[in-house]
Motif scaffolding. Sequence first.
Motif, PDB file in Angstrom:
ATOM      1  N   HIS A  37     -16.074  -4.253   9.871  1.00  0.00           N
ATOM      2  CA  HIS A  37     -17.418  -4.096   9.314  1.00  0.00           C
ATOM      3  C   HIS A  37     -17.545  -4.621   7.888  1.00  0.00           C
ATOM      4  CE1 HIS A  37     -18.136  -1.665  12.849  1.00  0.00           C
ATOM      5  NE2 HIS A  37     -17.156  -0.845  12.510  1.00  0.00           N
ATOM      6  N   VAL A  38     -16.852  -5.721   7.600  1.00  0.00           N
ATOM      7  CA  VAL A  38     -16.947  -6.318   6.262  1.00  0.00           C
ATOM      8  C   VAL A  38     -18.280  -7.038   6.119  1.00  0.00           C
ATOM      9  CG1 VAL A  38     -15.924  -7.946   4.656  1.00  0.00           C
ATOM     10  CG2 VAL A  38     -14.448  -6.588   6.145  1.00  0.00           C
ATOM     11  N   VAL A  39     -18.961  -6.809   5.018  1.00  0.00           N
ATOM     12  CA  VAL A  39     -20.232  -7.489   4.750  1.00  0.00           C
ATOM     13  C   VAL A  39     -20.143  -8.425   3.552  1.00  0.00           C
ATOM     14  CG1 VAL A  39     -21.635  -5.687   5.808  1.00  0.00           C
ATOM     15  CG2 VAL A  39     -21.057  -5.525   3.371  1.00  0.00           C
ATOM     16  N   ALA A  40     -19.097  -8.295   2.720  1.00  0.00           N
ATOM     17  CA  ALA A  40     -18.962  -9.174   1.558  1.00  0.00           C
ATOM     18  C   ALA A  40     -17.536  -9.083   1.021  1.00  0.00           C
ATOM     19  CB  ALA A  40     -19.965  -8.797   0.463  1.00  0.00           C
ATOM     20  N   TRP A  41     -17.189 -10.118   0.217  1.00  0.00           N
ATOM     21  CA  TRP A  41     -15.851 -10.198  -0.384  1.00  0.00           C
ATOM     22  C   TRP A  41     -15.952 -10.581  -1.855  1.00  0.00           C
ATOM     23  CZ3 TRP A  41     -11.799  -9.469   3.125  1.00  0.00           C
ATOM     24  CH2 TRP A  41     -12.099  -9.640   4.486  1.00  0.00           C
ATOM     25  N   ASP A  42     -14.909 -10.273  -2.607  1.00  0.00           N
ATOM     26  CA  ASP A  42     -14.683 -10.855  -3.933  1.00  0.00           C
ATOM     27  C   ASP A  42     -13.346 -11.584  -3.898  1.00  0.00           C
ATOM     28  OD1 ASP A  42     -16.960 -10.190  -5.298  1.00  0.00           O
ATOM     29  OD2 ASP A  42     -16.167  -8.309  -6.096  1.00  0.00           O
ATOM     30  N   PHE A  43     -13.310 -12.787  -4.514  1.00  0.00           N
ATOM     31  CA  PHE A  43     -12.116 -13.617  -4.499  1.00  0.00           C
ATOM     32  C   PHE A  43     -11.646 -13.887  -5.924  1.00  0.00           C
ATOM     33  CE2 PHE A  43     -14.551 -14.520  -0.720  1.00  0.00           C
ATOM     34  CZ  PHE A  43     -13.614 -14.685   0.288  1.00  0.00           C
ATOM     35  N   ASP A  44     -10.335 -14.178  -6.072  1.00  0.00           N
ATOM     36  CA  ASP A  44      -9.829 -14.634  -7.363  1.00  0.00           C
ATOM     37  C   ASP A  44      -9.937 -16.153  -7.427  1.00  0.00           C
ATOM     38  OD1 ASP A  44      -7.698 -15.633  -5.884  1.00  0.00           O
ATOM     39  OD2 ASP A  44      -6.286 -14.078  -6.515  1.00  0.00           O
ATOM     40  N   THR A  45      -9.384 -16.783  -8.480  1.00  0.00           N
ATOM     41  CA  THR A  45      -9.558 -18.233  -8.642  1.00  0.00           C
ATOM     42  C   THR A  45      -8.798 -19.026  -7.593  1.00  0.00           C
ATOM     43  OG1 THR A  45      -7.684 -18.525 -10.168  1.00  0.00           O
ATOM     44  CG2 THR A  45      -9.814 -17.920 -11.131  1.00  0.00           C
ATOM     45  N   ALA A  46      -7.818 -18.412  -6.919  1.00  0.00           N
ATOM     46  CA  ALA A  46      -7.097 -19.093  -5.841  1.00  0.00           C
ATOM     47  C   ALA A  46      -7.783 -18.857  -4.492  1.00  0.00           C
ATOM     48  CB  ALA A  46      -5.649 -18.616  -5.785  1.00  0.00           C
ATOM     49  N   ALA A  47      -8.978 -18.247  -4.521  1.00  0.00           N
ATOM     50  CA  ALA A  47      -9.730 -17.908  -3.311  1.00  0.00           C
ATOM     51  C   ALA A  47      -8.980 -16.918  -2.437  1.00  0.00           C
ATOM     52  CB  ALA A  47     -10.104 -19.165  -2.511  1.00  0.00           C
ATOM     53  N   GLU A  48      -8.163 -16.070  -3.045  1.00  0.00           N
ATOM     54  CA  GLU A  48      -7.539 -14.964  -2.337  1.00  0.00           C
ATOM     55  C   GLU A  48      -8.509 -13.783  -2.338  1.00  0.00           C
ATOM     56  OE1 GLU A  48      -4.762 -14.259  -0.700  1.00  0.00           O
ATOM     57  OE2 GLU A  48      -4.003 -16.304  -0.776  1.00  0.00           O
ATOM     58  N   PRO A  49      -8.819 -13.209  -1.172  1.00  0.00           N
ATOM     59  CA  PRO A  49      -9.725 -12.054  -1.142  1.00  0.00           C
ATOM     60  C   PRO A  49      -9.073 -10.833  -1.785  1.00  0.00           C
ATOM     61  CG  PRO A  49      -8.844 -12.490   1.051  1.00  0.00           C
ATOM     62  CD  PRO A  49      -8.391 -13.611   0.187  1.00  0.00           C
ATOM     63  N   ARG A  50      -9.761 -10.262  -2.769  1.00  0.00           N
ATOM     64  CA  ARG A  50      -9.244  -9.096  -3.490  1.00  0.00           C
ATOM     65  C   ARG A  50     -10.040  -7.828  -3.192  1.00  0.00           C
ATOM     66  NH1 ARG A  50      -4.636 -10.629  -3.728  1.00  0.00           N
ATOM     67  NH2 ARG A  50      -4.104 -12.403  -5.040  1.00  0.00           N
ATOM     68  N   VAL A  51     -11.335  -7.979  -2.919  1.00  0.00           N
ATOM     69  CA  VAL A  51     -12.187  -6.823  -2.646  1.00  0.00           C
ATOM     70  C   VAL A  51     -12.930  -7.070  -1.341  1.00  0.00           C
ATOM     71  CG1 VAL A  51     -14.040  -5.336  -3.471  1.00  0.00           C
ATOM     72  CG2 VAL A  51     -12.487  -6.416  -5.117  1.00  0.00           C
ATOM     73  N   ALA A  52     -12.935  -6.070  -0.472  1.00  0.00           N
ATOM     74  CA  ALA A  52     -13.696  -6.117   0.778  1.00  0.00           C
ATOM     75  C   ALA A  52     -14.724  -4.992   0.758  1.00  0.00           C
ATOM     76  CB  ALA A  52     -12.778  -5.975   1.980  1.00  0.00           C
ATOM     77  N   TYR A  53     -15.966  -5.342   1.047  1.00  0.00           N
ATOM     78  CA  TYR A  53     -17.051  -4.364   1.111  1.00  0.00           C
ATOM     79  C   TYR A  53     -17.405  -4.149   2.575  1.00  0.00           C
ATOM     80  CZ  TYR A  53     -17.557  -5.925  -3.733  1.00  0.00           C
ATOM     81  OH  TYR A  53     -17.323  -6.263  -5.040  1.00  0.00           O
ATOM     82  N   THR A  54     -17.411  -2.908   3.002  1.00  0.00           N
ATOM     83  CA  THR A  54     -17.746  -2.602   4.392  1.00  0.00           C
ATOM     84  C   THR A  54     -18.935  -1.653   4.442  1.00  0.00           C
ATOM     85  OG1 THR A  54     -16.232  -0.712   4.508  1.00  0.00           O
ATOM     86  CG2 THR A  54     -15.345  -2.882   5.080  1.00  0.00           C
ATOM     87  N   SER A  55     -19.666  -1.721   5.554  1.00  0.00           N
ATOM     88  CA  SER A  55     -20.821  -0.847   5.747  1.00  0.00           C
ATOM     89  C   SER A  55     -20.952  -0.541   7.229  1.00  0.00           C
ATOM     90  CB  SER A  55     -22.095  -1.529   5.241  1.00  0.00           C
ATOM     91  OG  SER A  55     -23.223  -0.710   5.434  1.00  0.00           O
ATOM     92  N   HIS A  56     -21.040   0.770   7.543  1.00  0.00           N
ATOM     93  CA  HIS A  56     -21.133   1.167   8.947  1.00  0.00           C
ATOM     94  C   HIS A  56     -21.680   2.584   9.042  1.00  0.00           C
ATOM     95  CE1 HIS A  56     -20.313   1.055  13.185  1.00  0.00           C
ATOM     96  NE2 HIS A  56     -19.489   2.080  13.134  1.00  0.00           N
TER      97      HIS A  56
END
Length: 676
Positions: free
Chosen positions: A212-231
């Motif tokens: 149920h991920v709806v958005a992400w935050d990435f670092d400069t290497a495009a590694e996902p660091r934050v996952a936002y979920t909603s359900h």
Amino acid sequence: MLHKLSVRLPFAAACAALLAIPPLAAHAQSAPEQTPVEHFFQRPAVLSAKLSPSGTKIAISTSRGDKRVGLVVIDLAGGTPKANRAATFSDADITQFEWVGDDRLVYSAVDLQDGSGEDRYFARGLFSVNADGTQPRTLVSRDGSTNSLDGRLLKWNHTLLAVPEQQPGIRPDEVVIGEMYFDHKSMTSVWPKWINVRTGRTRIMDVEPISHVVAWDFDTAAEPRVAYTSHNGVEATSWRGPGEKKWSELTQDKVLEAKFTPVGVDDIGNLYVTHTDQSGYSVLSKFDFKTGKPSATPLLETPGFDFRGSLVEGRPGAGPLGVRLITDAEQTIWYDEGMKRAQAMVDAQLPGRVNRISCRRCGADEAVLLVRSFSDRDPGKLFHYESVSKKWNLVGAVQDEIDPQRMSRVSMHRIKARDGRDLPVWVTQPAGVKAGQPAPTVVLVHGGPWIREGDWEWEGMQQFLASRGYLVISPEFRGSTGYGYAHYRAGWKQWGQAMQDDVADALLWAQKQGLASNKACIAGASYGGYSTLMGLVRHPELYKCGVAWLAVTDPSLLLKGAWNVIDDLDDGSRRYMLPQLIGDVDKDAKMLADNSPLMRAWDIKAPLLLAFGESDMRVPIEHGERLRSALIKAGHPPEWVTYSNEAHGFRQVSTQVDFARKVEAFLDKHLKAEKP
């Protein structure tokens, strides 16, 4: 050492030929008495401009020289700037683009001449091209097709998520895209993967699955660091630090009860969040992973305002260069000493303006800067600066037909509402009005309503109305965000009630100050249209007329929908959010009926202009048609206009111009003309 602002005419001339703007040496011409309405609502000459990683090229999205917004690249290498149109469509406009390395761009497109809004968020496609316009490639289809010569064309439900900075371990020519899945009108999952912008090949991203991920935050290497979920009415934030494979849940909250909101991440393992501190305002802090809470000592606080801004991304492997934020106006707080000096230099050259800097080799002696300089009267100008040569170059004006000298000043005021609550109010003062001479007034109510509307910057509708001699008052009534949690929370379940009183109090204040005359009209779109209607219901003595477009006319219809009315509100909003913010259709039925313009149509007696988009799915045209019928039965038929190819927010220039002319004629009739 500060250097005087100068423009090299070869550069300016090259950009002028491209963007159809005159060089600085253009001869002055006599101006008409009024700025034509088309100038306020024209498509910007420059929608966006970005430096390439080396700083030797500038990519610009512009409609100048073509009927559509295309992608133009100015090559600054070799001393003589060279401009070429890298990409364009005959049936779409390029609205989003990013550099992938120094020689290739990736971009998306929407049809800005289609007001239906069907491509506003999805079906944008994804494309790539070399900076010189060669080797174009379609990566994601706009029309649902998946056919291509090599079978690698992706479906429309893919979108660009992140473009990494080039650094060790990063494959060149790769970006991150997300595949979106939907359920009950809402997005239920966005999953990232890599795609090569030259070949179209995709590969799986090595990320632990999370639902149920709806958005992400990435670092400069495009590694996902934050996952936002909603359900099911619950929102969660999960974290994955550098070198970590698994996700750690940081918080899980009911909708509207979030303890903090992530703002961004850096490359050294920091998470930056906003949260409400003891002052009642949102502040910026680092997240303390040991305590599981935001740090008790904020990094940045903005008294009188909630923190609103973003991190200025730093160099790979480092922390942010600074923070860009907005209080009454935008500013940037730099952590990097070199960028502090650069900002001071730019501000000295362009005083009294907001000067937003983007840079390459930021803070170094050989830094390259791209500056967007704007003010309340000027939509903005773009400048290029080379630290080595210490030379400035004019790239172009954002709205080249707007003369800042003919525009109006914008100011923010803090007043007291009738119950003592602090009430921010933005005022656009018409030019030429003598001190102590009250002006006919338009109270312009913002939509949302749970947003912050006002900023110290140029706004087309406000400036248009002011150019016609009207004082424009824009109140940040309770329920608006950006001015403390208490101000936001005080607007819950107050549609047509205390929120409406705030709008009236802003006008009463302006009249007491001698700014506004007793000739006033109330106007607004969406929630602002609802407020316009309720203003005529609750405070008929204050307003001579009303202009409502895209207006909610019945809160109950908004809250529960109807079997024969198609809208785009998702089930989650109707179940978990709107009942708290507006009211419960069952428990608050009487309150909703008492504050329904449709149910109170007999009380709307002032002249009214109603406008709707026939393709609007946020506030379907049924809202307008039902109210129109009720007003006709009540003996007060409104002026009525609809636009066949417009949704929630008039997107076509022709529509905006036509509607502005109708508003001008309506106001001139009811505010300026004396009754016999």
